[in-house]
Each structure stands twice: as structure tokens, then as C-alpha cells.
Design an enzyme around this catalytic site. Structure first.
Site, PDB file in Angstrom:
ATOM      1  N   SER A 202       0.839  -1.183   0.000  1.00  0.00           N
ATOM      2  CA  SER A 202       0.000   0.000   0.000  1.00  0.00           C
ATOM      3  C   SER A 202       0.883   1.246   0.000  1.00  0.00           C
ATOM      4  O   SER A 202       1.742   1.404   0.861  1.00  0.00           O
ATOM      5  CB  SER A 202      -0.885  -0.026   1.246  1.00  0.00           C
ATOM      6  OG  SER A 202      -1.633   1.167   1.327  1.00  0.00           O
ATOM      7  N   CYS A 328     -11.263   1.479  23.550  1.00  0.00           N
ATOM      8  CA  CYS A 328     -11.965   2.758  23.525  1.00  0.00           C
ATOM      9  C   CYS A 328     -11.744   3.567  22.264  1.00  0.00           C
ATOM     10  O   CYS A 328     -12.425   4.549  22.033  1.00  0.00           O
ATOM     11  CB  CYS A 328     -11.593   3.575  24.740  1.00  0.00           C
ATOM     12  SG  CYS A 328     -12.421   2.936  26.195  1.00  0.00           S
TER      13      CYS A 328
END
Lengths: 397, 143
Positions: A202, A328
């Protein structure tokens, strides 16, 4: 007010486009707009630019230009490799082997294939994130049609024994794919000597543009198409080429692989200064991943008694960009599957911090982080009910 | 992703710490899930005269603890009991949907601290009426 300082330490997430890469791209966003599939002169210019980039990517991998296929990025390359090999070989068998610590582009694709009737073995890793080649050998059955193991892990930076794993796959005549998205420019890659049949990369991970990647497919490997349509990419991947991005990727991979030794030495020196500084000044901190077999810019540390997102918020407040494996920030409530796979308890995984260095980082950056981070950690520990006030202050875990 | 109010309470948390000899303590959450809140209260004449907290968790968890302790200070136990997680979230000018469980934790922490006080006083504990208030005891962390 003074200009806010930004210290970018999240190069595993993405890298800035190098100015010389942007310069190389510019003509193809400007005058050289021809569709490479057309016949006139400006189209031929586009065609030539793409073929130059293909040769640059091939050279960086030790492959032939005809074995490089441009895609929209790492996720597409991974999807193509896994689904393409699986569907092309489903008459032979339905078994795929991968690892427990792959990127979600691999894991979620494998889970999709499980719903389509394929069987997938997820090889576990040791405490450092390393795959044991003997485990791979044991997992192979008569129906195994694909092995896919990442070159280097994006979270903990562990570099897998790819050549050895590839040799096992070769011995059993099973196609071997590796997601090398994090490895390009950090580890010397040679698909021939390392026994790699398919490789994903990538551009934006090595200072190229986003939205552009490639899949190396060794000549002779049987694979179905993923994107159907026009005859681009030797009739293997449809869609008008993203010429500017492809040109940028060619330039970027040439720069990234030109002097891996120098790059590695420079980054590793800075990384070790930062890593050692953290471990010396902050108690109850542990390094995740392998101490030596790791990407030169990667630091992944767990700090006990505190949670990762609150660390990131404080670091961001100081202009420091970092990442965590805590639930989170992931949009789910589970911490990173990689940190759990290396055996970390959930609460330690929640307290992980990833700092990934790049070409532009300096000693001053490192020193600033070493000034800020201990304060952030102790401020959060002060308010943590798990922290018992430094009774064990002197013992690094 | 966070409101200014959340960031304010995260960066300048009110009432951090422990109360020596508290009248009530409530600890909720689970390290497995990545958040634990411990709420301390002092009670005088049925009124919460002081509230403090210690929290292990994300920005929203810390801000929710800070706001919840602010909201209960000076309230009667009955009024403090009625402070819902929604009230905590609203006082923080909203929480991202995935972070709403942090406000649930704050409500639950206050309730536990109040019931701890009532238990010590030999009074019957009040019953949780919100069905969500025990979900954080699942180690699976599913919401």
C-alpha cells in the site's frame, strides 16, 4: 500565539507524501490526463508512466513487471489475494491457513469465506507475536489451498519468518500470500528467494499517496478476478488506472527501498532512544512485540493501571500523534486482537500505546515525548483506582 | 469526537481523589472492559456534602466521573439517586453513542455509593430500576 508543534508518531497508520513524490504525480493530475487505454499520444504518455511505475514496484520486490497488478490499496490487495485464490481453487479444497494477528483486511475476508463454506485455521503466535513454522506445517491438510501470513505486524511490529514459512508452503505446493503493507521500505524483500507467491502493498505506508496499492502475483498462480469490468491490468483488474497515484507509488517505492540500511539505522537509533527513555523513566511499563525482530520504527508499550485513549488525548493536547490498542478507540469494546493473541490480559491491552517513527522525526521530537509522556502517565495513574501509589515504583514489569 | 465540556472535565477533572473515612463507597466496572470507577461520598443530614472519584478509563469515563460527582454534591440522597446516566451525558453536552456506557457507569457508581451508605446505616438498600445498570458486571463487555 506561537505555532502549535506537531510531532507525528503514527507512521504505521499512514505517512506524509514526500515532496518529490508529489512532484512526480503533479503532471498526471494536470496535462497528462489521457486514459491509458486510448490510442492517441497523450494516452500513450499515461500508459508509459504506468509501465515505468510497474517496473519500479517490480524491482523493489525482485519480481517481473508482468507480475505486478495495481489496486486501490492494501485492503483490496488482501481481499483479491484471499478471495481470488480461494474461489479459483475451491474444487481442490476449502482450507485456508492464516494467523491470529493479521490485519482485519485478512481476518474479516477469511471470516466472510467461512460463511461461504471455507474452513480457516488461525495459527496462534507466541508472547512476542512470532509464528512457529512448525505450527504452520502441522496445520496443513490435503485440502489446504492458501496460506496467508503477514510480513510484519502493524501493531507490535514483529517481523515473521516469512522465507521459512514460504518454503513450507512451497514444499506442499500451496500458494503463499503475505501482507507486506508494513514491511515495504523497512525490510529487504525479494519474492524469489523468500518463496512468496502473492504480496500486498500500500503506497501510503511508504510516503506515497493514499488509495493506491499493488498485488504481486507470481507468474503461473491461479487466481480469480475480484473487480470485473474492462480489460485493464492485463484483464486481471478492471477500472481506469489512478495514474497520478500509481506514478507516485512507483517513485515512493524506489525512494523507500533505495537505502533500507541507512533508513533502518537512522530510525532504529531514534526508536531505541525513545524506547529506552520510556522504560527507564516510567515504571510498570512493558514492551509488546519482539525485542529484536521488529520494525525499526515501532514501539508498542503497555502502561499498567491506565487506559490508552486517555493517554492519546493528553498526548494530542501536546501535539503528539500516537495510537493505542485499547477498545476505547476501536469502535468496539474489545481491545486489540493482536495484544490479546500475544497473551496480554485485557486490562494491560487497554493500556497500550503505539508510537511509530518515520523519516522526518528528530532527536528533539524524541526528547519532547520523553518530557511529556511520564507526566501524562503519572497524571492518569494518580486518578486510577488500580494504582496503589507507587509501592512497586522501582520494579519495571 | 468529544464535546468541549467533556474535554474540559477530562483535562480538569473535578473532585479527583479519595475521601478519608467516607460514608459511602461505590466501585463499578471491570478492568477487562477497560473502565473502573470508584466513587466516595460524605453524607451529613441526608445530604451529600462531598463526593470524590478515582477512575481507570477513557476520556469519557473520566469526564463522566467528574461530572457525576459535581452533580451529586449538595443533593439529598433521594435527589442524587434520581440523577440518571442521561443527565450526566447531557450535562457533558453529549457523549458519542459508543461512550454512553461511561455515563451508565457513573450513575451506577453513585447508586452503589449511596447504597453502601444506607447499608452502613442499617437501612434497606434502594433498588436499581434501570435495566441497564448491571450490564457492566458482564465480563464479556457487551452493550
Amino acid at each position: 500565539m506561537g505555532e502549535r508543534r506537531t510531532i507525528y508518531l503514527d507512521h504505521a497508520a499512514t505517512t506524509p507524501v514526500k515532496p518529490s513524490v508529489a512532484d512526480a504525480m503533479w503532471p498526471y493530475l494536470n496535462n497528462h490526463f489521457g486514459n491509458p487505454s486510448s490510442i492517441y499520444r497523450i494516452a500513450r504518455e499515461s500508459r508509459n508512466a504506468i509501465e515505468t511505475a510497474r517496473a519500479q514496484v517490480a524491482k523493489a520486490l525482485g519480481a517481473e513487471p508482468g507480475e505486478i497488478y495495481f489496486t486501490s490499496g492494501g485492503s483490496e490487495s488482501d481481499n483479491w489475494a484471499i478471495k481470488g485464490i480461494a474461489f479459483a481453487n475451491r474444487k481442490k479444497g476449502n482450507h485456508i491457513i492464516t494467523s491470529a494477528i493479521e490485519h482485519h483486511a485478512i481476518l474479516h475476508t477469511c471470516q466472510y469465506l467461512e460463511r461461504e463454506g471455507f474452513a480457516v485455521t488461525y495459527i496462534p503466535v507466541d508472547q512476542y507475536g512470532l509464528i512457529d513454522p512448525a505450527d504452520l506445517e502441522r496445520a496443513i491438510t490435503d485440502t489446504t489451498i492458501l496460506i496467508s501470513i503477514m510480513y510484519a505486524n502493524n501493531e507490535i511490529g514483529t517481523i515473521e519468518p516469512v522465507a521459512e514459512l514460504g518454503a513450507i508452503a512451497r514444499k506442499h505446493k500451496i500458494p503463499f500470500h503475505t501482507d507486506a503493507v508494513q514491511a515495504i521500505g523497512n525490510v529487504p524483500i525479494d519474492v524469489r528467494t523468500q518463496n512468496i507467491d502473492l504480496l500486498s502493498l500500500s503506497a501510503h505506508k511508504f510516503y506515497g499517496p493514499k488509495g493506491c496499492g499493488a498485488l504481486y502475483i507470481r507468474k503461473g498462480v491461479k487466481i480469480d478476478n475480484l473487480i470485473h469490468g474492462g480489460g485493464q491490468e492485463n484483464r486481471r483488474r478492471a477500472g481506469t488506472e489512478n495514474i497520478a497515484a500509481i506514478v507516485g507509488m512507483g517513485k515512493a517505492i524506489e525512494l523507500a527501498t533505495a537505502d533500507i540500511e541507512w533508513h533502518n539505522t537512522h530510525i532504529r537509533t531514534l526508536r531505541d532512544r525513545l524506547l529506552n527513555g520510556i522504560l527507564v523513566t516510567i515504571p510498570h511499563a512493558r514492551l509488546n512485540g519482539h525485542p529484536e525482530k521488529r520494525l525499526p520504527g515501532n514501539i508498542n508499550i503497555s502502561f499498567e493501571f491506565i487506559e490508552g485513549e486517555s493517554m492519546l488525548l493528553w498526548l494530542d493536547d501536546e501535539g503528539i500523534c500516537a495510537s493505542t490498542g485499547s477498545a476505547c478507540t476501536s469502535g468496539s469494546l474489545e481491545p486489540s486482537h493482536v495484544l490479546l493473541a500475544i497473551g496480554l490480559p485485557h486490562e494491560i491491552a487497554h493500556g497500550s500505546l503505539r508510537l511509530t517513527l518515520g523519516d522526518a522525526n528528530t532527536e528533539a521530537d524524541v526528547d519532547f515525548v520523553l518530557e511529556v509522556l511520564p507526566k501524562v502517565v503519572s497524571r492518569l495513574r494518580e486518578m486510577s483506582p488500580l494504582y496503589k501509589g507507587g509501592k512497586e515504583e522501582n520494579s519495571n514489569v | 469526537m468529544y464535546s468541549d465540556k467533556v474535554m474540559d472535565h477530562f483535562k480538569n477533572p473535578r473532585n479527583v481523589g479519595e475521601i478519608e473515612n467516607p460514608d459511602g463507597v461505590g466501585e463499578v466496572g471491570n478492568p477487562v472492559c477497560g473502565d473502573i470507577m470508584k466513587i466516595f461520598i460524605s453524607v451529613n443530614d441526608n445530604v451529600i456534602t462531598d463526593a470524590k472519584f478515582k477512575t481507570f478509563g477513557c476520556g469519557a469515563a473520566i469526564a463522566s466521573s467528574s461530572m457525576a460527582t459535581e452533580l451529586v454534591r449538595g443533593k439529598t440522597l433521594e435527589d442524587a439517586w434520581e440523577i440518571s446516566n442521561k443527565a450526566v451525558a447531557e450535562a457533558l453536552e453529549g457523549l458519542p453513542p459508543i461512550k454512553m456506557h461511561c455515563s451508565v457507569l457513573a450513575e451506577e457508581g453513585i447508586h452503589k455509593a449511596i447504597n453502601d451508605y444506607r447499608k452502613k446505616q442499617g437501612l434497606p438498600e434502594w433498588e436499581e430500576k434501570n435495566p441497564h445498570s448491571h450490564e457492566h458486571e458482564d465480563s464479556a463487555c457487551e452493550h
